[in-house]
Motif scaffolding. Sequence first.
Motif, PDB file in Angstrom:
ATOM      1  N   SER A   1      58.675  62.016  -8.965  1.00  0.00           N
ATOM      2  CA  SER A   1      57.930  61.830 -10.512  1.00  0.00           C
ATOM      3  C   SER A   1      58.478  61.807 -11.685  1.00  0.00           C
ATOM      4  O   SER A   1      58.071  62.126 -12.368  1.00  0.00           O
ATOM      5  N   LEU A   2      59.725  61.988 -11.201  1.00  0.00           N
ATOM      6  CA  LEU A   2      60.338  62.612 -12.429  1.00  0.00           C
ATOM      7  C   LEU A   2      61.421  60.613 -13.332  1.00  0.00           C
ATOM      8  O   LEU A   2      61.683  60.516 -12.254  1.00  0.00           O
ATOM      9  N   ARG A   3      61.492  60.642 -14.771  1.00  0.00           N
ATOM     10  CA  ARG A   3      61.466  60.156 -15.479  1.00  0.00           C
ATOM     11  C   ARG A   3      62.021  60.185 -16.147  1.00  0.00           C
ATOM     12  O   ARG A   3      62.437  61.790 -17.125  1.00  0.00           O
ATOM     13  N   LEU A   4      63.994  59.894 -15.543  1.00  0.00           N
ATOM     14  CA  LEU A   4      65.215  60.250 -15.959  1.00  0.00           C
ATOM     15  C   LEU A   4      65.323  59.646 -17.960  1.00  0.00           C
ATOM     16  O   LEU A   4      64.633  58.908 -17.453  1.00  0.00           O
ATOM     17  N   GLY A   5      65.764  60.626 -18.914  1.00  0.00           N
ATOM     18  CA  GLY A   5      66.510  60.056 -19.651  1.00  0.00           C
ATOM     19  C   GLY A   5      67.476  60.176 -20.498  1.00  0.00           C
ATOM     20  O   GLY A   5      67.807  61.941 -20.448  1.00  0.00           O
TER      21      GLY A   5
ATOM     22  N   ALA B   1      52.074  66.888 -10.095  1.00  0.00           N
ATOM     23  CA  ALA B   1      52.021  66.235 -10.923  1.00  0.00           C
ATOM     24  C   ALA B   1      52.912  64.816 -10.957  1.00  0.00           C
ATOM     25  O   ALA B   1      54.067  65.467  -9.790  1.00  0.00           O
ATOM     26  N   ALA B   2      51.999  63.410 -10.981  1.00  0.00           N
ATOM     27  CA  ALA B   2      52.799  62.687 -10.341  1.00  0.00           C
ATOM     28  C   ALA B   2      53.558  61.831 -11.244  1.00  0.00           C
ATOM     29  O   ALA B   2      54.861  61.494 -10.865  1.00  0.00           O
ATOM     30  N   ASN B   3      53.779  62.574 -12.566  1.00  0.00           N
ATOM     31  CA  ASN B   3      54.369  62.484 -13.446  1.00  0.00           C
ATOM     32  C   ASN B   3      55.164  63.251 -14.430  1.00  0.00           C
ATOM     33  O   ASN B   3      54.330  64.028 -14.657  1.00  0.00           O
ATOM     34  N   ALA B   4      56.274  63.206 -14.618  1.00  0.00           N
ATOM     35  CA  ALA B   4      56.789  63.971 -15.345  1.00  0.00           C
ATOM     36  C   ALA B   4      58.337  63.291 -16.227  1.00  0.00           C
ATOM     37  O   ALA B   4      58.484  62.957 -16.118  1.00  0.00           O
ATOM     38  N   ASP B   5      58.448  63.871 -17.466  1.00  0.00           N
ATOM     39  CA  ASP B   5      59.641  63.244 -18.316  1.00  0.00           C
ATOM     40  C   ASP B   5      60.215  64.283 -18.772  1.00  0.00           C
ATOM     41  O   ASP B   5      60.279  65.141 -19.026  1.00  0.00           O
ATOM     42  N   VAL B   6      61.957  63.900 -18.502  1.00  0.00           N
ATOM     43  CA  VAL B   6      62.847  64.402 -19.005  1.00  0.00           C
ATOM     44  C   VAL B   6      63.922  64.281 -19.076  1.00  0.00           C
ATOM     45  O   VAL B   6      64.308  63.079 -19.015  1.00  0.00           O
ATOM     46  N   LEU B   7      64.274  64.687 -20.248  1.00  0.00           N
ATOM     47  CA  LEU B   7      65.459  64.196 -21.296  1.00  0.00           C
ATOM     48  C   LEU B   7      66.282  64.453 -22.059  1.00  0.00           C
ATOM     49  O   LEU B   7      65.951  66.326 -21.951  1.00  0.00           O
TER      50      LEU B   7
ATOM     51  N   GLN C   1      63.904  52.149 -21.781  1.00  0.00           N
ATOM     52  CA  GLN C   1      64.344  53.299 -22.681  1.00  0.00           C
ATOM     53  C   GLN C   1      62.860  53.690 -22.748  1.00  0.00           C
ATOM     54  O   GLN C   1      61.573  52.834 -23.387  1.00  0.00           O
ATOM     55  N   TRP C   2      62.482  54.752 -21.960  1.00  0.00           N
ATOM     56  CA  TRP C   2      60.176  54.395 -22.439  1.00  0.00           C
ATOM     57  C   TRP C   2      60.663  55.648 -23.439  1.00  0.00           C
ATOM     58  O   TRP C   2      59.543  56.250 -23.173  1.00  0.00           O
TER      59      TRP C   2
END
Length: 745
Positions: A251-255, A372-378, A516-517
């Motif tokens: 679920s995590l989108r790392l950046g 949740a299906a998606n979460a953002d991690v920056l 890059q999201w």
Amino acid sequence: MVENRNATLSQTDTDSDADFGAAASFAQPSPPGGSGTGTHSQALAVLRELVGNPGADFHDGQYEAIEALVDGGRRALVVQRTGWGKSAVYFVASLLLRRRGAGPTLIVSPLLALMRDQVAAAARAGVRAVAINSANQLEWDTVREQLAADQVDVLLVSPERLTNPSFRENQLPELIRRTGLLVIDEAHCISDWGHDFRPDYRRIADLIEQLPDSVPVLATTATANSRVVHDIEEQLGAGVLTIRGALGRDSLRLGVLALPDARQRLGWLLTHLSDLPGSGIIYTLTVSAAEDTARLLAEAGHEVLSYTGRTDPADRERAEQLLKDNQVKALVATSALGMGFDKPDLGFVVHLGAPSSPVAYYQQVGRAGRGAANADVLLLPGSEDRDIWQYFATASMPSEEKAAAVLTALADAGSAVSTVALEARVDLRRTPLELLLKVLSVDGAVERVGGGWRSTGRPWVYDAERYQRIAEARVDEQDSMIIYQDTAGCRMEYITSVLDDETAHACGRCDNCAGQWFPADVAADATNAAGQTLSRAGGVLEPRLQWPSGMDRLGVPVKGKIKPPEALSEGRVLARLTDLGWGGALRTIFAAGAEDRPVDPAMLQACVQVLREWGTGDSRTAGWSGGGRPAAIVSMPSRSKPQLVESLARGISDIGRIPYLGALQLAHGGPTGSRGGNSAYRLAGVWDRVVVGPELEAALGSIQGQSVMLIDDLADSRWTLTVAGRALRQAGAGAVLPLVLAQAG
């Protein structure tokens, strides 16, 4: 023999440990041969009752762990990603064991937030769970009565309770006798190689040894590499079943976004915070950074709150609930908001500065995307990160010299000595002193009793090799975080591979995998607003109100409250060394080996602005803190920064048209000791060593009884300023108003 089974998880992250949801969201096939067993059918029924979902089934590895505990009475280690449902394992096992006549489950849990969530979730599911910790002392008698009446299924205690003499002597033996299951939550803390040096957790090894072999033990963690796993297995004993799953979080989108300075990082937050999904957490490395960031964002209209170790416990609980209810966009937090905080729909985690290890980073980003299906991690790394890592790494480790001093002081005392009294015998501040006492207690060299601490007389040897290994491991972890920032490969794959996940693979979602999201632009007005916040100067410098205890032992004839005619007034400081704004420039000035130079003109003007605001006053304090405009300026004598201090004093004198009378003098060779010691020793090191010389005394005679501004470069313990203020007041000055460039901490 240690048995290790790896379980690969295919489900998405739609769960919450504290709400048992990992097993609730997906109906999976039962384990081969498992559906017909009595234990499996009972466990499945309990699970479905707990989660309120008749279609729920176990994740891979969950029933296997439950069966080992309930049927096998075994010792098990479960290493699974955050949100997998580790609490489902021990709550289901607890209820099954209770139905078979076992005593209550004892869960050692590290954080109050985690306990609150677990107790609340258990109550919703019909599990009778109670806690004993520092925050609910008024409930302890009730808890003891419930335990005596066998009305408790699960008892949660903090590891610190295990060192409390009353608890260990009066409650723990009976708990050990009756315990049906022991659970060690966040078990990486019992390992030297875990990401947090917590001597209280090392008590658990003693607790395990006291349990009958028939009592099952479960250790759970989401953050353990192979080295940590092996260490935990050794402490659990022979025959450990280790169930280790994939740690990747789909679920995590790392950046990672590298920006040149704090101004740009804060500007990015101002520009894009509203665009981040849902509500989340903004992590900082220091208390000052959290408070400054929260203030900046709130002033720009964002609904945020700061959450740090300085936050009142009631305010912490309120802030947690507001975030859970989506009443705030974000909590700006230090690591005080970490393990155990549960909000399944947390939409994002942003870091202003990198944590010091992949383990800590994985733990913190694991707060997001659990339901949740998606979460953002920056991650927005900072150039100052390494300095902050080094400070915290060295602050937590005991030294041989200090340990020997504590042991000698306790041996010489011959009876119990309180921590406060021990500060007058050993030059250590309260927090590191308490940490060292816990280390010595776990090692059997000292013991906590009624009235304080006493020596056991047992020989103790400083394990230099062990602490060196830990220190080297910390450096390796820090290097790994730098590699994480710079890698061109998949970020999730890197993090999980560093944690020795054999199933680590490219996620296809992070900025390196999919591009890059996140936007990288920073609005000009946001940058300017951030710059204004960072350039904002001024903080209150609180005066000392009471002399430290036991000063007579150090030859200083004071005790109790500081008498008003000798007291320093409230002062002002340009900034803390840890501040995001002026803190950076001040850290450069006070860095080891930095050259002494006159004060920078911009810094002088910032100090003048502080004085203008101080003179005007606000709703909280009167102008010049009630002492009136100072009639003269006096500076502290400085052995390391004489040009800096004198130029600051003369610059303010010229701009403010306040006469500069000169500097105080050093006597008896000047102050002794070094920064970082405790109050008693710091005071003894400056007592009668900062004095009013004849020329300054004569000059003070011309302003008899009027206020004096006292200027210094750096305040740490504030005892030097306190002694100097006392000397000035005894020489005829009225209120003494300190102005300091920097405050440590």
